[in-house]
Design an enzyme around this catalytic site. Structure first.
Site, mmCIF file in Angstrom:
data_model
loop_
_atom_site.group_PDB
_atom_site.id
_atom_site.type_symbol
_atom_site.label_atom_id
_atom_site.label_comp_id
_atom_site.label_asym_id
_atom_site.label_seq_id
_atom_site.Cartn_x
_atom_site.Cartn_y
_atom_site.Cartn_z
ATOM 1 N N CYS A 236 0.803 -1.219 0.000
ATOM 2 C CA CYS A 236 0.000 0.000 0.000
ATOM 3 C C CYS A 236 0.843 1.279 0.000
ATOM 4 C CB CYS A 236 -1.004 -0.058 1.144
ATOM 5 S SG CYS A 236 -2.411 0.995 0.835
ATOM 6 N N ARG B 264 -12.105 6.878 -2.070
ATOM 7 C CA ARG B 264 -11.102 5.861 -1.780
ATOM 8 C C ARG B 264 -11.544 4.534 -2.383
ATOM 9 N NH1 ARG B 264 -7.416 7.493 1.676
ATOM 10 N NH2 ARG B 264 -6.746 5.388 2.196
ATOM 11 N N HIS C 274 -3.719 -5.503 1.992
ATOM 12 C CA HIS C 274 -3.516 -5.734 3.420
ATOM 13 C C HIS C 274 -4.160 -7.077 3.741
ATOM 14 C CE1 HIS C 274 -2.370 -1.551 4.077
ATOM 15 N NE2 HIS C 274 -3.395 -1.190 3.343
HETATM 16 N N1 GLN Z 1 -1.980 6.872 2.033
HETATM 17 C C1 GLN Z 1 -2.120 6.021 0.909
HETATM 18 C C2 GLN Z 1 -3.453 6.146 0.189
HETATM 19 O O1 GLN Z 1 -4.463 6.458 0.783
HETATM 20 C C3 GLN Z 1 -1.856 4.585 1.315
HETATM 21 C C4 GLN Z 1 -2.819 4.086 2.359
HETATM 22 C C5 GLN Z 1 -2.452 2.747 2.906
HETATM 23 O O2 GLN Z 1 -1.265 2.414 3.092
HETATM 24 N N2 GLN Z 1 -3.480 2.002 3.293
HETATM 25 O O3 GLN Z 1 -3.530 5.947 -0.999
#
Ligand code: GLN
Length: 242
Positions: free
Chosen positions: A93, A126, A189
């Site tokens: 990520c 997101r 994840h």
């Molecule tokens: N901050 C990054 C995003 O939102 C990665 C987030 C994460 O590691 N879950 O794209």
């Protein structure tokens, strides 16, 4: 035989229990009689990549990625030499985004390590979902969970997998993650490796073969519960949704 795992910036890049990836690698080595050690590196620590066999870069919020970003300039060349020399890396990520050239956020640009030719741009909304992939690195489906605002564009690089369920790199391409030499970058994840033991073994095998400079085989582990859990997710999100 022994393996040294480097966990980079566990105090900052530590979303979603991604430390479980380290525990999984350690256990799967231990169960086979391979000695494994993990070294944790915080921002001020000196990293000697020549002593490492697997490097883990975890996920982080944009704010934490911004903090880490300045430090990355200092380690960039050594990290690049390690990658070009087939050093094994698993980046999840936020860590995946940092492998690339940059991550453009609405608060500014976060410069990446430039280890793999890819870039990330933050877009509205997101991408949050369970994910199932078909990756040609392993037989079992790869399963996990994604939550990212960044969309990653990997150009001509090889993706980690084809999306069977979920959003993936950018919500449109149908692909997830990246594979470059012995580097895997992914949004998954879970933590990734306990849910996908074949990926854990892929990394361990690559690390051993690089270190001992000969083809090797890993002793099979029972993995019954891991397989059942993986199968459950696959059927829940892929076959039952059809
Ligand atoms: N901050 C990054 C995003 O939102 C990665 C987030 C994460 O590691 N879950 O794209």
């Amino acid at each position: 035989m022994n393996i040294t795992i480097g966990h980079l910036y566990p105090d900052l890049l530590n979303l979603y229990g991604d430390r479980g990836n380290i525990m999984c690698l350690m256990k799967r080595c231990e169960w086979r009689g391979i000695k494994a050690e993990t070294r944790r590196f915080c921002l001020g620590d000196k990293i000697d990549f020549r002593e490492l066999d697997i490097v883990l870069l975890g996920g982080g919020s944009d704010r934490e990625q911004m903090i880490v970003c300045n430090k990355l300039k200092e380690i960039q060349q050594d990290f690049k030499d390690y990658v070009e020399d087939h050093g094994v890396v698993i980046a999840v990520c936020g860590g995946y985004q940092l492998l690339g050239n940059y991550y453009q956020t609405e608060d500014g640009i976060i410069e990446g390590l430039k280890l793999v030719d890819l870039y990330t741009e933050q877009k509205e909304g997101r991408l949050i979902d369970n994910v199932v992939l078909k990756s040609d690195l392993v037989d079992m489906p790869v399963v996990g969970f994604e939550n990212h605002g960044g969309r990653t564009y990997i150009g001509e690089n090889k993706p980690f997998g084809k999306v069977l369920y979920g959003k993936g790199n950018d919500g449109e391409s149908g692909y997830e993650g990246v594979v470059y030499k012995n580097v895997i970058g992914t949004y998954l994840h879970g933590p990734l490796l306990p849910k996908n033991p074949q990926i854990a073994d892929y990394l361990i095998l690559k690390a051993l073969e690089r270190k001992y400079k000969r083809p090797m085989e890993l002793k099979a582990l029972p993995d019954e519960e891991e397989k059942q859990a993986n199968d459950y997710i696959y059927h829940r999100f892929v076959t039952e949704k059809k």
